[in-house]
Design a protein around this motif. Structure first.
Motif, PDB file in Angstrom:
ATOM      1  N   ALA A 158       0.159  -0.990   0.576  1.00 42.95           N
ATOM      2  CA  ALA A 158      -0.678  -2.102   0.160  1.00 42.95           C
ATOM      3  C   ALA A 158      -1.274  -3.040   1.187  1.00 42.95           C
ATOM      4  CB  ALA A 158       0.539  -3.019  -0.322  1.00 42.95           C
ATOM      5  N   PHE A 176       0.008  -8.295  10.611  1.00 41.85           N
ATOM      6  CA  PHE A 176       1.848  -8.695  11.278  1.00 41.85           C
ATOM      7  C   PHE A 176       2.224  -7.145  10.688  1.00 41.85           C
ATOM      8  CE2 PHE A 176      -1.141 -13.091  10.328  1.00 41.85           C
ATOM      9  CZ  PHE A 176      -0.793 -13.154  12.495  1.00 41.85           C
ATOM     10  N   GLY A 243       7.760  -4.548   0.988  1.00 36.05           N
ATOM     11  CA  GLY A 243       8.050  -2.816   1.077  1.00 36.05           C
ATOM     12  C   GLY A 243       9.246  -3.222   0.547  1.00 36.05           C
ATOM     13  N   ASN A 300      12.235  11.494  -2.696  1.00 43.30           N
ATOM     14  CA  ASN A 300      11.071  11.815  -1.759  1.00 43.30           C
ATOM     15  C   ASN A 300      11.450  11.418  -0.896  1.00 43.30           C
ATOM     16  OD1 ASN A 300       9.055  13.103  -2.770  1.00 43.30           O
ATOM     17  ND2 ASN A 300       8.079  10.573  -3.677  1.00 43.30           N
ATOM     18  N   ILE A 410      11.030 -12.418   4.851  1.00 42.84           N
ATOM     19  CA  ILE A 410      10.888 -13.822   4.031  1.00 42.84           C
ATOM     20  C   ILE A 410      11.197 -14.032   3.321  1.00 42.84           C
ATOM     21  CG2 ILE A 410       8.588 -13.622   2.933  1.00 42.84           C
ATOM     22  CD1 ILE A 410       7.096 -12.077   5.340  1.00 42.84           C
ATOM     23  N   THR A 451       5.472   4.497  -5.813  1.00 39.09           N
ATOM     24  CA  THR A 451       4.448   5.125  -5.067  1.00 39.09           C
ATOM     25  C   THR A 451       3.098   4.358  -4.082  1.00 39.09           C
ATOM     26  OG1 THR A 451       2.665   5.312  -6.784  1.00 39.09           O
ATOM     27  CG2 THR A 451       4.554   6.771  -6.635  1.00 39.09           C
TER      28      THR A 451
HETATM   29  C1  LIG Z   1      10.691   8.955   3.343  1.00 39.62           C
HETATM   30  C2  LIG Z   1      10.149   8.166   1.881  1.00 39.62           C
HETATM   31  C3  LIG Z   1       8.864   9.369   1.236  1.00 39.62           C
HETATM   32  C4  LIG Z   1       8.342   8.902   0.194  1.00 39.62           C
HETATM   33  N1  LIG Z   1       7.267   9.856  -0.228  1.00 39.62           N
HETATM   34  C5  LIG Z   1       6.338   9.698  -1.105  1.00 39.62           C
HETATM   35  C6  LIG Z   1       5.479  10.670  -1.034  1.00 39.62           C
HETATM   36  O1  LIG Z   1       5.453  11.580  -1.344  1.00 39.62           O
HETATM   37  N2  LIG Z   1       4.878   9.993  -2.411  1.00 39.62           N
HETATM   38  C7  LIG Z   1       4.377   8.641  -2.931  1.00 39.62           C
HETATM   39  O2  LIG Z   1       3.480   8.611  -3.758  1.00 39.62           O
HETATM   40  N3  LIG Z   1       5.402   7.818  -2.458  1.00 39.62           N
HETATM   41  C8  LIG Z   1       5.918   7.871  -1.179  1.00 39.62           C
HETATM   42  N4  LIG Z   1       7.139   6.968  -0.976  1.00 39.62           N
HETATM   43  C9  LIG Z   1       7.095   5.810  -1.610  1.00 39.62           C
HETATM   44  C10 LIG Z   1       5.603   5.117  -0.896  1.00 39.62           C
HETATM   45  O3  LIG Z   1       5.457   5.841   0.835  1.00 39.62           O
HETATM   46  C11 LIG Z   1       5.983   3.395  -0.881  1.00 39.62           C
HETATM   47  O4  LIG Z   1       5.667   3.625  -2.344  1.00 39.62           O
HETATM   48  C12 LIG Z   1       4.960   2.867  -0.182  1.00 39.62           C
HETATM   49  O5  LIG Z   1       4.835   2.994   1.418  1.00 39.62           O
HETATM   50  C13 LIG Z   1       5.415   1.208  -0.678  1.00 39.62           C
HETATM   51  O6  LIG Z   1       3.200   0.490   0.249  1.00 39.62           O
HETATM   52  P1  LIG Z   1       4.049  -0.533   0.429  1.00 39.62           P
HETATM   53  O7  LIG Z   1       2.726  -1.292   1.461  1.00 39.62           O
HETATM   54  O8  LIG Z   1       4.163  -1.601  -0.493  1.00 39.62           O
HETATM   55  O9  LIG Z   1       5.165  -0.726   2.151  1.00 39.62           O
HETATM   56  P2  LIG Z   1       5.838  -0.518   3.292  1.00 39.62           P
HETATM   57  O10 LIG Z   1       5.236   1.183   3.142  1.00 39.62           O
HETATM   58  O11 LIG Z   1       7.062  -0.209   2.792  1.00 39.62           O
HETATM   59  O12 LIG Z   1       5.221  -0.991   4.446  1.00 39.62           O
HETATM   60  C14 LIG Z   1       5.747  -2.548   4.292  1.00 39.62           C
HETATM   61  C15 LIG Z   1       5.698  -2.851   5.731  1.00 39.62           C
HETATM   62  O13 LIG Z   1       5.921  -3.738   6.476  1.00 39.62           O
HETATM   63  C16 LIG Z   1       6.614  -4.133   7.442  1.00 39.62           C
HETATM   64  N5  LIG Z   1       6.946  -5.282   6.959  1.00 39.62           N
HETATM   65  C17 LIG Z   1       8.308  -5.566   6.503  1.00 39.62           C
HETATM   66  N6  LIG Z   1       9.498  -7.454   6.383  1.00 39.62           N
HETATM   67  C18 LIG Z   1       8.284  -7.735   7.695  1.00 39.62           C
HETATM   68  C19 LIG Z   1       8.177  -8.728   7.787  1.00 39.62           C
HETATM   69  N7  LIG Z   1       9.176  -9.226   7.874  1.00 39.62           N
HETATM   70  N8  LIG Z   1       7.186  -8.836   8.749  1.00 39.62           N
HETATM   71  C20 LIG Z   1       6.016  -7.505   9.499  1.00 39.62           C
HETATM   72  N9  LIG Z   1       5.911  -6.829   8.756  1.00 39.62           N
HETATM   73  C21 LIG Z   1       7.006  -6.517   7.559  1.00 39.62           C
HETATM   74  C22 LIG Z   1       7.317  -2.906   6.785  1.00 39.62           C
HETATM   75  O14 LIG Z   1       8.112  -2.698   8.882  1.00 39.62           O
HETATM   76  C23 LIG Z   1       6.231  -1.724   6.004  1.00 39.62           C
HETATM   77  O15 LIG Z   1       5.572  -0.911   7.752  1.00 39.62           O
HETATM   78  C24 LIG Z   1       8.180   7.323   0.028  1.00 39.62           C
HETATM   79  C25 LIG Z   1       9.059   6.286   0.670  1.00 39.62           C
HETATM   80  C26 LIG Z   1       9.971   7.148   1.282  1.00 39.62           C
HETATM   81  C27 LIG Z   1      10.290   5.528   1.925  1.00 39.62           C
END
Ligand SMILES: Cc1cc2nc3c(=O)[nH]c(=O)nc-3n(C[C@H](O)[C@H](O)[C@H](O)COP(=O)(O)OP(=O)(O)OC[C@H]3O[C@@H](n4cnc5c(N)ncnc54)[C@H](O)[C@@H]3O)c2cc1C
Ligand code: SF4
Length: 475
Positions: A158, A176, A243, A300, A410, A451
């Motif tokens: 995202a 960040f 996330g 997953n 947050i 996802t």
């Molecule tokens: C092990 C695993 C396997 C998966 N496999 C699949 C798959 O095969 N296919 C698929 O489509 N989806 C898969 N998913 C789901 C998918 O990865 C997530 O839905 C997606 O990554 C969400 O994206 P996001 O950007 O919202 O959050 P995230 O990818 O969780 O990223 C959030 C980031 O914010 C950072 N963060 C959190 N709090 C703070 C803070 N206070 N300050 C600064 N940084 C912060 C975290 O460290 C992280 O780096 C999987 C999930 C997991 C856990």
């Protein structure tokens, strides 16, 4: 244009993606899927019957123009196909590897009604890899600087996709990230054998080249608050994309024993502390070699954890899941790969207690057998315990992968940011605006664990909305 008659096209069999031999790959962390070669990619593309109303596009969560892309591949214009793909999907080499295509584009492909759908995911990966390896990546030009700046919290799909779109609009963008590596779940969760770290790094490097700034080891809510970012560091807007990484536990007796992990902790340690490069790097998890490892869960995350344990040398790597295989949320391909790699499945089984010795070390899991009754609120059939079915599975390591919930920091330090009863941030569905002026939120922190493609779509939606806000000045 495909000149093969329709009937002929429908006779062509789906091309198989070559894979590493299960015996070899279950002992290393090399990528399992090897990608299509040019001939197979073009042959696969020739199977498409170019529907007038393509179900593949309808069922893609971000509306990728799949029919056009497949036609470009068939015509041999791989770079053109990649450029078309990038119009709607900022991270194609990643989604081509990890999207649950069977429930999305391939689920909507008409060919799947009678036979095998077009291998859209494999074709997506093919063009993205072709583009990268050709060195002809067409990075878009940025608009003239607007003088506005945006802070993005979290570098998962995202955050990264929002950053790419916003920097192109001419805004200054700084991401960040709490961890020391960028990519969110793409690097700390999904293992090297499904998504090589170099692919994610390549996408982050592209964003850097486009001018996105990154700062790691910043825990927003601890190192700096959201209000400080806005009032003291003068960001004009903030996108929260933190996330849903807070692990959920089983809440059964014995979870305190040594040898019990959440899947998130286990995978993060292996992925970010390079346990997958053992013995060149120290192993930052309890040594799994010749041990019995149980992973609880059916998604997953659980599947990634159990396949990782196997690669770390576990004697037995067993998945324990309380429903049947039909209800497993994990991708079908992962389940197939896991079985090939010798993972044992205890389905319709639920741990009710973790057992340990007098020194506090785990020795096993007391489990019960389950049967399925009526569907519950998730639409899946509810598992019910079979009385008198208890048994003990020996285990030195138990990894719990039954789900995660919102990262909370947050929300707890930003009182005027509205959250729902599960502590996810409330954001308007269309604009991703939160209750706090200037603050937007999207991805798993709003929807709950979803996802990669949905998080990426949310990032792009947020970028458009933030741009609109910065241009109009109207909240
Ligand atoms: C092990 C695993 C396997 C998966 N496999 C699949 C798959 O095969 N296919 C698929 O489509 N989806 C898969 N998913 C789901 C998918 O990865 C997530 O839905 C997606 O990554 C969400 O994206 P996001 O950007 O919202 O959050 P995230 O990818 O969780 O990223 C959030 C980031 O914010 C950072 N963060 C959190 N709090 C703070 C803070 N206070 N300050 C600064 N940084 C912060 C975290 O460290 C992280 O780096 C999987 C999930 C997991 C856990
Ligand atoms: S639904 Fe299948 S056959 Fe139809 S256009 Fe899409 S990929 Fe081609």
């Amino acid at each position: 244009m495909n000149v093969l008659p329709l009937k002929e096209r429908m006779k062509i069999l789906r091309r198989h993606m070559p894979e590493l031999d299960p015996l070899v790959r279950s002992r290393n962390f090399a990528e399992v899927n090897l990608g299509l070669n040019v001939l197979d990619a073009v042959t696969e593309a020739s199977r498409c019957i170019e529907c007038a109303k393509p179900g593949c596009v309808v069922d893609c969560p971000v509306g990728v123009q799949i029919k056009t892309i497949v036609a470009l591949i068939h015509a041999g214009d791989y770079l053109g196909a990649a450029a078309k793909l990038r119009e709607d999907n900022a991270l194609p080499a990643i989604t081509g590897r990890v999207c649950p295509q069977e429930n999305q584009c391939e689920g909507g492909c008409i060919l799947g009604k009678k036979g095998a759908p077009v291998a859209i995911g494999n074709l997506e990966r093919f063009v993205a890899d072709f583009e990268r390896e050709s060195g002809q990546l067409g990075l878009p030009a940025n608009a003239p600087a607007t003088g506005k700046s945006v802070a993005i919290v979290g570098s998962g799909p995202a955050g990264l996709s929002a950053a790419g779109d916003l920097v192109q609009k001419g805004h200054r963008v700084r991401v960040f990230e709490a961890l020391h590596e960028l990519g969110g779940v793409l690097v700390y969760g999904i293992p090297e054998f499904r998504l090589p770290k170099s692919i994610v790094k390549g996408e982050v490097d592209n964003l850097r080249r486009m001018g996105v700034e990154f700062e790691t080891n910043v825990v927003v809510g601890k190192s700096v608050t959201l209000d400080e970012l806005m009032n003291e560091e003068h960001y004009d807007a903030v996108f929260v994309a933190t996330g849903a990484g807070l692990p959920v536990f089983l809440n059964v007796p014995g979870e305190h024993f040594n040898g019990v992990y959440s899947a998130n902790e286990f995978l993060t340690r292996v992925n970010l502390m390079r346990a997958y490069q053992f013995p060149d790097f120290d192993q930052p998890v309890y040594d799994c070699r010749d041990k019995d490892v149980i992973v609880v869960g059916g998604g997953n995350t659980a599947m990634d954890a159990v396949r990782t344990a196997r690669r770390l040398g576990a004697r037995t790597a067993t998945l324990v899941y309380r429903r049947s295989e039909a209800e497993m949320p994990a991708r079908k391909e992962e389940v197939k790969h896991a079985r090939e790699e010798g993972i044992e499945f205890h389905l319709l089984t639920n741990p009710v207690e973790l057992l340990g010795d007098e020194n506090g070390w785990l020795t096993g899991a007391r489990c019960v057998r389950m049967e399925l009754s009526e569907p519950d609120e998730s639409g899946r059939r509810r598992p019910v315990e079979i009385k008198g079915s208890e048994f003990v599975l020996p285990a030195n390591v138990v990894i719990i992968g039954v789900g995660t919930t919102a990262n909370p920091l947050i929300q707890s330090t930003t009182p005027d940011l509205a959250t729902n009863r599960w502590n996810y941030i409330v954001a308007d569905e269309k604009t991703l605006r939160t209750s706090k002026p200037g603050v937007f939120a999207g991805g798993d922190i709003v929807t709950g664990g979803a996802t990669v493609i949905l998080a990426m779509g949310a990032g792009r939606k947020a970028a458009a909305s933030i741009h609109e806000y910065l241009s109009s000045g109207q909240w």
